[in-house]
Write a protein that holds these residues in place. Structure first.
Motif, PDB file in Angstrom:
ATOM      1  N   MET A  62       0.829  -1.202   0.000  1.00  0.00           N
ATOM      2  CA  MET A  62       0.000   0.000   0.000  1.00  0.00           C
ATOM      3  C   MET A  62       0.866   1.255   0.000  1.00  0.00           C
ATOM      4  O   MET A  62       0.563   2.229  -0.698  1.00  0.00           O
ATOM      5  CB  MET A  62      -0.931  -0.020   1.216  1.00  0.00           C
ATOM      6  CG  MET A  62      -2.009   1.016   1.171  1.00  0.00           C
ATOM      7  SD  MET A  62      -3.079   0.803  -0.254  1.00  0.00           S
ATOM      8  CE  MET A  62      -3.374   2.495  -0.680  1.00  0.00           C
ATOM      9  N   MET A  63       1.952   1.243   0.739  1.00  0.00           N
ATOM     10  CA  MET A  63       2.828   2.417   0.767  1.00  0.00           C
ATOM     11  C   MET A  63       3.492   2.649  -0.591  1.00  0.00           C
ATOM     12  O   MET A  63       3.651   3.789  -1.015  1.00  0.00           O
ATOM     13  CB  MET A  63       3.864   2.280   1.875  1.00  0.00           C
ATOM     14  CG  MET A  63       3.257   2.477   3.243  1.00  0.00           C
ATOM     15  SD  MET A  63       4.485   2.378   4.524  1.00  0.00           S
ATOM     16  CE  MET A  63       3.520   2.849   5.944  1.00  0.00           C
ATOM     17  N   LYS A  64       3.831   1.587  -1.277  1.00  0.00           N
ATOM     18  CA  LYS A  64       4.395   1.732  -2.626  1.00  0.00           C
ATOM     19  C   LYS A  64       3.324   2.284  -3.570  1.00  0.00           C
ATOM     20  O   LYS A  64       3.612   3.137  -4.414  1.00  0.00           O
ATOM     21  CB  LYS A  64       4.914   0.378  -3.122  1.00  0.00           C
ATOM     22  CG  LYS A  64       5.630   0.461  -4.450  1.00  0.00           C
ATOM     23  CD  LYS A  64       6.888   1.297  -4.351  1.00  0.00           C
ATOM     24  CE  LYS A  64       7.667   1.259  -5.645  1.00  0.00           C
ATOM     25  NZ  LYS A  64       8.890   2.044  -5.576  1.00  0.00           N
ATOM     26  N   THR A  65       2.090   1.829  -3.405  1.00  0.00           N
ATOM     27  CA  THR A  65       0.979   2.355  -4.203  1.00  0.00           C
ATOM     28  C   THR A  65       0.809   3.847  -3.943  1.00  0.00           C
ATOM     29  O   THR A  65       0.615   4.633  -4.877  1.00  0.00           O
ATOM     30  CB  THR A  65      -0.325   1.602  -3.872  1.00  0.00           C
ATOM     31  OG1 THR A  65      -0.164   0.218  -4.176  1.00  0.00           O
ATOM     32  CG2 THR A  65      -1.508   2.163  -4.632  1.00  0.00           C
ATOM     33  N   ILE A  66       0.899   4.243  -2.681  1.00  0.00           N
ATOM     34  CA  ILE A  66       0.779   5.659  -2.330  1.00  0.00           C
ATOM     35  C   ILE A  66       1.894   6.456  -2.986  1.00  0.00           C
ATOM     36  O   ILE A  66       1.648   7.513  -3.583  1.00  0.00           O
ATOM     37  CB  ILE A  66       0.784   5.841  -0.796  1.00  0.00           C
ATOM     38  CG1 ILE A  66      -0.528   5.319  -0.209  1.00  0.00           C
ATOM     39  CG2 ILE A  66       1.007   7.306  -0.414  1.00  0.00           C
ATOM     40  CD1 ILE A  66      -0.531   5.220   1.308  1.00  0.00           C
ATOM     41  N   ASP A  67       3.121   5.958  -2.882  1.00  0.00           N
ATOM     42  CA  ASP A  67       4.257   6.663  -3.489  1.00  0.00           C
ATOM     43  C   ASP A  67       4.032   6.913  -4.974  1.00  0.00           C
ATOM     44  O   ASP A  67       4.193   8.033  -5.463  1.00  0.00           O
ATOM     45  CB  ASP A  67       5.552   5.873  -3.300  1.00  0.00           C
ATOM     46  CG  ASP A  67       6.041   5.863  -1.864  1.00  0.00           C
ATOM     47  OD1 ASP A  67       5.612   6.733  -1.075  1.00  0.00           O
ATOM     48  OD2 ASP A  67       6.854   4.976  -1.541  1.00  0.00           O
ATOM     49  N   LEU A  68       3.657   5.858  -5.693  1.00  0.00           N
ATOM     50  CA  LEU A  68       3.478   5.985  -7.140  1.00  0.00           C
ATOM     51  C   LEU A  68       2.272   6.859  -7.485  1.00  0.00           C
ATOM     52  O   LEU A  68       2.329   7.676  -8.403  1.00  0.00           O
ATOM     53  CB  LEU A  68       3.323   4.605  -7.773  1.00  0.00           C
ATOM     54  CG  LEU A  68       4.563   3.726  -7.760  1.00  0.00           C
ATOM     55  CD1 LEU A  68       4.232   2.323  -8.247  1.00  0.00           C
ATOM     56  CD2 LEU A  68       5.670   4.337  -8.598  1.00  0.00           C
TER      57      LEU A  68
END
Length: 131
Positions: A62-68
């Protein structure tokens, strides 16, 4: 004897899930480099739907999704994935949900500050040019 075998099978299964989660993050970077943001976000959404993963791994997805999503201003994917994550975590792990919401807020605030700084630089350059 069967008790030992069952414990070993469980440990292998848990190890397999951990390895799978790390492989997912490696795969995310590979897809990002080869195919771009949209395909990477699709892949991360599939990873979130994989409910076999541990809460920590889902949190990283989820944090990687947020970053992108924040970096590329992809609001719809972020909204959909955040809803999915909330549905998965709201009963099991509220602390993780709070951590992801704080991470989202901080990411958005940083992006807004970055955009504001860029706007201020452009305005200053235009002011110098017109003076």
């Amino acid at each position: 004897m069967s008790v030992e075998g069952e414990g070993e099978g469980e440990q292998e299964g848990q190890l397999s899930m951990v390895v799978e989660a790390y492989n997912y993050m490696d795969r995310v970077e590979q897809i990002l480099n080869e195919k771009g943001v949209e395909q990477t976000l699709d892949f991360l959404q599939e990873a979130l739907r994989m409910r076999k993963a541990k809460a920590d791994d889902l949190e990283r997805f989820m944090m990687k999704t947020i970053d992108l999503s924040v970096e590329h201003l992809n609001r719809r994917t972020l909204k959909d994935d955040l809803s999915l994550y909330r549905n998965i975590m709201q009963h099991d792990n509220n602390k993780s949900l709070e951590k992801v919401h704080k991470y989202l807020r901080d990411s958005i605030e940083a992006k807004v500050a970055n955009i504001q700084a860029t706007i201020n630089e452009v305005v200053e350059i235009e002011d110098v040019d017109t003076a």
